[in-house]
Scaffold this active site. Structure first.
Site, PDB file in Angstrom:
ATOM      1  N   ASP A 127      -9.670  15.708 -26.212  1.00 51.98           N
ATOM      2  CA  ASP A 127      -9.372  17.161 -25.779  1.00 51.98           C
ATOM      3  C   ASP A 127      -8.887  17.064 -25.268  1.00 51.98           C
ATOM      4  O   ASP A 127      -9.551  17.630 -24.280  1.00 51.98           O
ATOM      5  CB  ASP A 127     -11.508  17.594 -26.518  1.00 51.98           C
ATOM      6  CG  ASP A 127     -10.780  19.042 -26.684  1.00 51.98           C
ATOM      7  OD1 ASP A 127     -10.370  19.503 -27.185  1.00 51.98           O
ATOM      8  OD2 ASP A 127     -11.548  19.625 -26.547  1.00 51.98           O
ATOM      9  N   GLU A 131      -3.027  23.476 -33.558  1.00 52.08           N
ATOM     10  CA  GLU A 131      -3.607  24.377 -33.820  1.00 52.08           C
ATOM     11  C   GLU A 131      -2.942  25.674 -34.502  1.00 52.08           C
ATOM     12  O   GLU A 131      -2.240  25.953 -33.796  1.00 52.08           O
ATOM     13  CB  GLU A 131      -4.433  25.271 -32.917  1.00 52.08           C
ATOM     14  CG  GLU A 131      -5.924  26.312 -32.921  1.00 52.08           C
ATOM     15  CD  GLU A 131      -6.523  26.518 -32.894  1.00 52.08           C
ATOM     16  OE1 GLU A 131      -7.434  26.859 -32.694  1.00 52.08           O
ATOM     17  OE2 GLU A 131      -7.329  25.096 -31.966  1.00 52.08           O
ATOM     18  N   LYS A 181      -4.971  22.816 -37.515  1.00 51.22           N
ATOM     19  CA  LYS A 181      -5.933  23.777 -37.016  1.00 51.22           C
ATOM     20  C   LYS A 181      -6.503  25.466 -37.297  1.00 51.22           C
ATOM     21  O   LYS A 181      -5.213  25.499 -37.040  1.00 51.22           O
ATOM     22  CB  LYS A 181      -6.880  23.604 -35.433  1.00 51.22           C
ATOM     23  CG  LYS A 181      -7.323  21.723 -35.172  1.00 51.22           C
ATOM     24  CD  LYS A 181      -7.300  22.237 -33.768  1.00 51.22           C
ATOM     25  CE  LYS A 181      -8.608  21.863 -32.872  1.00 51.22           C
ATOM     26  NZ  LYS A 181      -9.146  22.184 -31.702  1.00 51.22           N
ATOM     27  N   THR A 221     -12.343  24.247 -36.868  1.00 48.81           N
ATOM     28  CA  THR A 221     -12.559  24.981 -35.846  1.00 48.81           C
ATOM     29  C   THR A 221     -12.993  26.401 -35.828  1.00 48.81           C
ATOM     30  O   THR A 221     -13.338  26.392 -36.666  1.00 48.81           O
ATOM     31  CB  THR A 221     -11.519  25.009 -34.927  1.00 48.81           C
ATOM     32  OG1 THR A 221     -11.713  24.525 -33.537  1.00 48.81           O
ATOM     33  CG2 THR A 221     -10.461  26.084 -34.839  1.00 48.81           C
ATOM     34  N   PHE A 231     -18.936  23.254 -32.449  1.00 46.13           N
ATOM     35  CA  PHE A 231     -19.076  23.393 -31.545  1.00 46.13           C
ATOM     36  C   PHE A 231     -20.012  24.023 -30.315  1.00 46.13           C
ATOM     37  O   PHE A 231     -21.295  23.946 -30.481  1.00 46.13           O
ATOM     38  CB  PHE A 231     -18.142  24.753 -30.747  1.00 46.13           C
ATOM     39  CG  PHE A 231     -16.780  24.644 -30.874  1.00 46.13           C
ATOM     40  CD1 PHE A 231     -16.249  23.982 -31.511  1.00 46.13           C
ATOM     41  CD2 PHE A 231     -16.154  25.455 -30.181  1.00 46.13           C
ATOM     42  CE1 PHE A 231     -13.856  23.704 -31.442  1.00 46.13           C
ATOM     43  CE2 PHE A 231     -14.728  25.578 -29.790  1.00 46.13           C
ATOM     44  CZ  PHE A 231     -13.737  25.078 -30.512  1.00 46.13           C
TER      45      PHE A 231
END
Length: 333
Positions: A28, A107, A143, A168, A190
């Site tokens: 990440d 993203e 994303k 996400t 998350f």
């Protein structure tokens, strides 16, 4: 090598190496050096990570290339900045793909989180930029925020264009169910941000890994997907400590920051898979179906999910705007 030496070597295997046997490890980060060091299968980026990386001296050539690209395409300042942003995100993605065997997640602007058509168009543009760079769409995950509009954008991108999506900012069970029903490639629940909310909103300030609210949320989602045969990959994200990661050993994918990857690499304790398909199949869960009305109601009933999704979109949008401001300053030079 003697049997004792082989046994000793196995005993001294790091938690990171053990984890890789049960779970696909994803980095990440937007920092290429970290990717080279920890050798993950895949990598994920987001506006916050790109903002941080774009300020590092090592990556100024990528920023400059993106600015030149935007200038070349022309248009008003807003059009140029949009083009530069997309090009910069893709430039980081291309560099990352040169260092990993798998896929990179890129993203779509969080400010499009409630604009289905806007997300679809931006995703197609990102894929086109990757194609220009010689990268096949099979190596890209787009994303999208896990709003109802984002989930429907993911469904359209997957079904109509064969573009793989990573949903996400996922916090509620309703979001997870809707994503599975949409048939998206992957979700990123998350873990750490769920823990943050519970710590901030209750008297309990610390949790054992097995009782961590984020760990319990991802475990439930994993069990639900496996029990009912959904193909969508579950990728735990946003970890606060290695205990959370160890408690999710066996999850399909886990995306982990360089700091925590470093801690796992130094840890020589024994790791046991805690999530298994066999246990998931036996889980006491009922299959549900969510249309838009049901989704909005069930998600709304989860205060943590509502607040963290809203907060996450705002923070990613803020970092995107900070990046834009930095690029505007460079554009005029």
């Amino acid at each position: 090598m003697s049997n004792n030496e082989v046994k000793k070597q196995k005993m001294e295997e790091s938690v990171l190496e053990q984890l890789k046997k049960h779970t696909v490890v994803v980095a990440d980060t937007g920092d290429f050096n970290a990717i080279e060091e920890y050798k993950p299968q895949d990598a994920t980026t987001n506006p916050s990570l790109i903002l941080a990386a774009a300020q590092m001296p090592d990556y100024q050539h990528l920023v400059e290339e993106a600015i030149q690209y935007g200038k070349k395409l022309g248009g008003c300042e807003e059009e140029q900045i949009n083009n530069i942003m997309d090009k910069l995100f893709v430039a980081f993605g291309v560099e990352i793909l040169n260092k990993i065997p798998g896929r990179v997640s890129t993203e779509v602007d969080a400010r499009l989180s409630f604009d289905k058509d806007g997300m679809v168009q931006r995703a197609k543009r990102i894929i086109a930029l990757y194609k220009e760079a010689g990268i096949d769409k099979e190596r890209i995950l787009i994303k999208l925020s896990s709003t109802w509009e984002g989930i429907q954008a993911g469904k359209e991108l997957e079904e109509k264009y064969g573009i793989h999506c990573n949903m996400t900012l996922l916090f509620s069970f309703a979001q997870a169910v809707a994503c599975a029903e949409a048939g998206v490639t992957l979700i990123s629940p998350f873990v750490g941000r769920i823990l943050d909310w519970h710590v901030a909103n209750s008297n309990k300030k610390s949790y054992e890994p097995s009782e961590d609210p984020g760990v319990k949320s991802v475990t439930k989602i994993y069990n639900y997907y496996k029990k009912f045969g959904y193909k969508t990959i579950v990728m735990g994200a946003s970890f606060r400590n290695t205990g959370e990661i160890k408690a999710l050993t066996g999850c399909d994918f886990l995306t982990i920051s360089p700091k925590l990857l470093g801690e796992l690499k130094k840890d020589l304790s024994k790791l046991t898979p805690l999530l298994t398909v066999k246990e998931a199949k036996a889980a006491d869960l009922e299959k549900i179906h969510l249309n838009e009305k049901d989704f909005r109601w069930q998600h709304n009933e989860d205060q943590m999910g509502v607040e963290k999704l809203s907060d996450g979109i705002r923070k990613f949008a803020e970092d995107a705007m900070k990046l834009e401001k930095m690029l505007k300053g460079r554009l005029g030079k």
